[in-house]
Scaffold this motif. Structure first.
Motif, PDB file in Angstrom:
ATOM      1  N   ASP A 517     -32.431 -10.620  19.894  1.00 22.15           N
ATOM      2  CA  ASP A 517     -32.138 -11.607  20.930  1.00 22.15           C
ATOM      3  C   ASP A 517     -32.415 -11.045  22.322  1.00 22.15           C
ATOM      4  O   ASP A 517     -32.986 -11.724  23.188  1.00 22.15           O
ATOM      5  N   ASP A 518     -32.014  -9.795  22.521  1.00 26.97           N
ATOM      6  CA  ASP A 518     -32.234  -9.160  23.824  1.00 26.97           C
ATOM      7  C   ASP A 518     -33.721  -8.920  24.066  1.00 26.97           C
ATOM      8  O   ASP A 518     -34.202  -9.043  25.204  1.00 26.97           O
ATOM      9  N   TRP A 520     -36.347 -10.712  22.929  1.00 25.22           N
ATOM     10  CA  TRP A 520     -37.059 -11.948  23.272  1.00 25.22           C
ATOM     11  C   TRP A 520     -36.541 -12.559  24.572  1.00 25.22           C
ATOM     12  O   TRP A 520     -37.311 -13.174  25.312  1.00 25.22           O
ATOM     13  N   ARG A 521     -35.270 -12.339  24.880  1.00 24.46           N
ATOM     14  CA  ARG A 521     -34.770 -12.825  26.177  1.00 24.46           C
ATOM     15  C   ARG A 521     -35.481 -12.087  27.310  1.00 24.46           C
ATOM     16  O   ARG A 521     -35.836 -12.688  28.339  1.00 24.46           O
ATOM     17  N   ALA A 524     -38.868 -13.521  27.762  1.00 27.17           N
ATOM     18  CA  ALA A 524     -38.741 -14.814  28.456  1.00 27.17           C
ATOM     19  C   ALA A 524     -38.511 -14.605  29.950  1.00 27.17           C
ATOM     20  O   ALA A 524     -39.121 -15.281  30.791  1.00 27.17           O
ATOM     21  N   GLU A 525     -37.645 -13.660  30.293  1.00 29.16           N
ATOM     22  CA  GLU A 525     -37.330 -13.424  31.712  1.00 29.16           C
ATOM     23  C   GLU A 525     -38.543 -12.899  32.478  1.00 29.16           C
ATOM     24  O   GLU A 525     -38.802 -13.333  33.611  1.00 29.16           O
ATOM     25  N   PHE A 547     -43.182 -21.851  26.792  1.00 25.60           N
ATOM     26  CA  PHE A 547     -41.830 -22.049  26.248  1.00 25.60           C
ATOM     27  C   PHE A 547     -41.774 -23.225  25.275  1.00 25.60           C
ATOM     28  O   PHE A 547     -40.706 -23.742  24.978  1.00 25.60           O
ATOM     29  N   ILE A 587     -39.192 -17.472  22.435  1.00 22.57           N
ATOM     30  CA  ILE A 587     -38.707 -17.560  23.822  1.00 22.57           C
ATOM     31  C   ILE A 587     -38.427 -19.005  24.236  1.00 22.57           C
ATOM     32  O   ILE A 587     -38.048 -19.254  25.382  1.00 22.57           O
ATOM     33  N   ARG A 590     -35.151 -20.417  26.443  1.00 20.45           N
ATOM     34  CA  ARG A 590     -34.468 -19.277  27.082  1.00 20.45           C
ATOM     35  C   ARG A 590     -34.659 -19.323  28.590  1.00 20.45           C
ATOM     36  O   ARG A 590     -35.687 -19.656  29.074  1.00 20.45           O
TER      37      ARG A 590
END
Length: 590
Positions: A517-518, A520-521, A524-525, A547, A587, A590
Motif C-alpha cells: 500500500d505504501d 503504490w501510494r 501515486a504521490e 489514475f 494507483i 489514491r
C-alpha cells in the motif's frame, strides 16, 4: 577444460533446484497472464491441474496487487495417481501444452529454450553466494554479472539457442569471462559508417582501438595487396565470426569484401543483453553492441545494417530534446548515446529477403557511450535490473540499498521514482515519446545507496513517438509510429507497472521493507506531484488517465508461446499485443 568439466554444474542437486525455481516462476507468471487458473485448496494453498486433469501441482502463494502471484518455491509438489513425483520443468510444459497454447511446431523449440534456461540457472547456483548487501557495495560490472534471474516476466528468458556449453561459458554475462572482439575490414562498397555530430571515422577508430592496433590492422590489409582507405573496420562477436560469417558470408570473405584482421587488444565483459560489451581495459571507452544470430527471448538478436544508418542521428535528436527540456533536465536524466554505427549489406541476401529478415541483421555494430566518465565523487553505477534481484537468502538488492541509504523506505522510493519514473511520464505527456524502460535498459547512478539519477540506453531501436504527425527531422522520422489511442498508456502501465514495479513492490513487501500500500501510494504521490508541476499539460492528463480504475493486461509469455522465433511483427508492434482482460490500477483512487 576437460569434456566433463564443461558440464560440472549439471548435478542432480542443482538440476532439482533449477527446476523448482523455474516451475515456481511458470506457475506465477502463467497465472498472472491467465493461461492457468489455480483452484484454492485451503487458505493460501492452491492446485493447478494438467490438461488431462490427472497431474496436480500444489503450492502456497500470496496474491498481491496487479494479480501478482508470489509462489513459495519450497511448497511446490507434483502428484499423479496418488503418488508424489519429482518436479521436472519439461514435463510441466508437456502436461500443460494445451492450456499454454503451445503448438506442435513451437513446443520442441520452447523446450530447448527452457533446457538452456535451466542449464544457466545450474551454472549460477555454482557461483560464490554473494548477499544483496555485499552486492550493494560492489562495482558496476560485479552487479551486472551478479544478476541471476534475467527478465522477470519471461519464463524462458535465457534460451540463447546457438550457444554450446563452451560458448555459454565464454560469452554469457553471468560467467564474467573476458572477451576480445574480432575485427573485420569491410569494403566500403558494401559497408557504411555513420556517426553523431562532431565524430569522424578515422579519429574515432584510432581513439577506440589505439594507434598500434589500427596500424597493425592496416598492415594486414597491405600484406594482402589491399588499400586500407577502401575499408571500414567492424567489431564482431567471436561467436558470430566462427558460427555465421565464416560460412554464411563465405562469398564475401573469398572475394575480399570482408577481411579478418584478428582480435583487438581490449578486454570486454558481456552485459545482461548478451551482445553488448563493456570495455574493462578502458572503462571510459564506448560499449560495443554487436550482431549475434542467436535465438533468445522471442527474437534472433541480430543488428540491421539499414537501422544502424539512422542510429546516431536519433540519439543526437533525443539528447538535444532532454537538454532543452527543463523538467527532464531537473530530474537529472541522461542517455548514453549511440555515437557511431557501422553496417554491412550482403547484396544477395537483401535481394532474397524482406527488410525484417534475420539474414539482413548478421553484420553490424554500434558504439554507445560509457556512463563511467559522467560519475561525480562517491557515485557508483548499477543496472536497474538489480533492483528486483533477490539473493539466496531471499534478500533483495533494493532492500539492501534502502538499508545502506539510511533513509525511510518511502523516501528512498521517492528519489528513485523522481529519477526513473518522472522522465517517463513527462516524455509521454509532453512529447508522445516512449522508451523501452525495462531493468536492463536503465542504469542507475547511486550514492550511498540512494538513486541520484537515471541513465536510459538502447535508444535508437527502442524509442517511439506515438504521434504519426509529429514534426521530426527526416533522418529521425522512422521513430514516428501509429498506436491506437487506447493502447498508448500501456507504454507506462505494461512496461513500468506490470513488468517492473509489480516485482519490486512484491519483493519489498515480502521482506517487510515497504508495505504494498505504501509503495503504490508513493507512486501515486510522485505522479500527482509531477502533474501539478506542469498544469499546461492538464488536457493530456485527462485524455490519458494515469489514475484510471483499470488497464489492459498485456501478456509477454503468450507472445513467446505463440511464436518464439519472432514474438512481434516488427512492422506492426502494437498489433501483435496479446491483451487478455484488465488489471486493477494500483494507483487508482489514491
Amino acid at each position: 577444460m576437460s569434456l566433463a568439466d564443461a558440464v560440472a554444474h549439471l548435478t542432480p542437486e542443482h538440476w532439482e533446484q533449477a527446476n523448482r525455481l523455474l516451475i515456481r516462476k511458470a506457475l506465477a507468471e502463467f497465472t498472472h497472464e491467465r493461461l492457468i487458473t489455480p483452484e484454492q485448496w485451503a487458505g493460501e494453498a492452491y492446485v493447478v491441474r494438467s490438461d488431462d486433469g490427472k497431474t496436480e501441482y500444489r503450492f502456497t502463494a500470496t496474491v498481491r496487487a496487479l494479480d501478482h502471484w508470489q509462489v513459495d518455491a519450497a511448497s511446490i509438489t507434483r502428484h499423479r495417481d496418488g503418488t508424489e513425483l519429482p518436479l521436472a520443468a519439461l514435463d510441466f510444459f508437456i502436461e500443460l501444452k494445451e492450456s499454454l497454447g503451445l503448438s506442435d511446431e513451437i513446443l520442441p523449440v520452447y523446450l530447448e529454450e527452457i533446457s538452456s534456461t535451466l542449464s544457466g540457472t545450474c551454472y549460477k547456483l555454482t557461483k560464490p553466494k554473494l548477499t544483496s548487501a555485499e552486492l550493494a557495495k560492489s562495482d558496476f560490472q560485479a552487479v551486472e554479472t551478479g544478476m541471476t534471474e534475467g527478465h522477470p516476466c519471461f519464463v524462458a528468458n535465457n534460451g540463447r539457442l546457438g550457444f554450446g556449453i563452451h560458448e555459454y561459458l565464454s560469452y554469457a554475462p553471468e560467467t564474467a569471462s573476458p572477451v576480445r572482439l574480432v575485427w573485420l575490414a569491410a569494403h566500403r562498397s558494401r559497408a557504411a559508417f555513420t556517426a553523431g555530430v562532431g565524430i569522424e571515422y578515422e579519429s574515432f577508430v584510432r581513439d577506440e582501438l589505439g594507434e598500434a592496433t589500427v596500424d597493425r590492422f592496416h598492415g594486414v590489409l597491405r600484406d594482402r595487396g589491399l588499400d586500407p582507405a577502401d575499408y571500414l573496420f567492424i567489431p564482431v562477436h567471436p561467436w558470430q565470426w566462427w558460427n555465421k560469417l565464416t560460412v554464411t558470408f563465405a562469398a564475401e570473405v573469398a572475394r575480399g569484401h570482408l577481411v579478418c584482421l584478428g582480435e583487438g587488444d581490449d578486454e570486454y565483459l558481456a552485459q545482461q543483453s548478451i551482445r553488448t560489451f563493456f570495455n574493462t581495459s578502458h572503462p571510459e571507452k564506448h560499449y560495443v553492441k554487436t550482431a549475434l544470430s542467436v535465438l533468445n527471448m522471442g527474437f534472433m538478436r541480430g543488428l540491421s545494417a539499414a537501422y544502424m544508418e539512422a542510429t546516431p542521428a536519433i540519439n543526437d535528436w533525443l539528447a538535444q530534446l532532454i537538454e532543452s527540456d527543463p523538467v527532464l533536465k531537473s530530474t537529472g536524466l541522461t542517455i548514453i548515446r549511440e555515437r557511431a554505427a557501422v553496417g554491412y549489406r550482403h547484396l544477395e541476401y537483401e535481394q532474397a529477403t524482406d527488410r525484417y529478415s534475420p539474414y539482413r541483421k548478421m553484420l553490424a555494430a554500434l558504439w554507445r557511450e560509457s556512463p563511467v566518465p559522467s560519475l561525480q565523487d562517491g557515485e557508483t553505477l548499477a543496472t536497474m535490473a538489480s533492483l528486483v534481484h533477490v539473493d539466496h537468502e531471499g534478500a533483495s538488492f533494493a532492500g539492501a540499498l534502502i538499508e545502506r541509504s539510511g533513509l525511510a523506505p518511502t523516501e528512498w522510493l521517492r528519489h528513485y521514482l523522481r529519477a526513473y519514473f518522472v522522465p517517463l511520464l513527462h516524455s509521454f505527456y509532453a512529447y508522445d515519446l516512449v522508451y523501452m524502460p525495462h531493468g536492463e535498459n536503465v542504469i542507475l547512478v547511486l550514492k550511498d545507496g540512494v538513486v541520484q539519477r537515471a541513465v536510459y540506453k538502447d535508444i535508437a531501436e527502442e524509442i517511439a513517438v506515438m504521434d504519426p504527425d509529429a514534426v521530426l527531422p527526416p533522418e529521425v522520422s522512422r521513430i514516428a509510429v501509429e498506436v491506437p489511442e487506447d493502447k498508448k498508456l500501456l507504454s507506462i502501465f505494461t512496461d513500468v507497472f506490470d513488468c517492473f514495479f509489480r516485482f519490486l513492490a512484491a519483493n519489498l513487501a515480502q521482506e517487510g521493507v515497504v508495505e504494498e500500500d505504501d509503495f503504490w501510494r508513493t507512486v501515486a504521490e510522485v505522479t500527482r506531484a509531477y502533474q501539478e508541476s506542469v498544469p499546461e499539460l492538464a488536457d493530456k492528463f485527462d485524455r490519458y488517465d494515469m489514475f484510471a480504475p483499470e488497464f489492459a493486461l498485456s501478456c509477454l509469455n503468450r507472445l513467446q508461446l505463440r511464436n518464439n522465433k519472432q514474438m512481434v511483427d516488427l512492422a506492426d508492434p502494437s498489433g501483435a499485443l496479446q491483451l487478455i482482460g484488465n488489471l486493477k490500477n494500483p494507483i487508482a483512487g489514491r
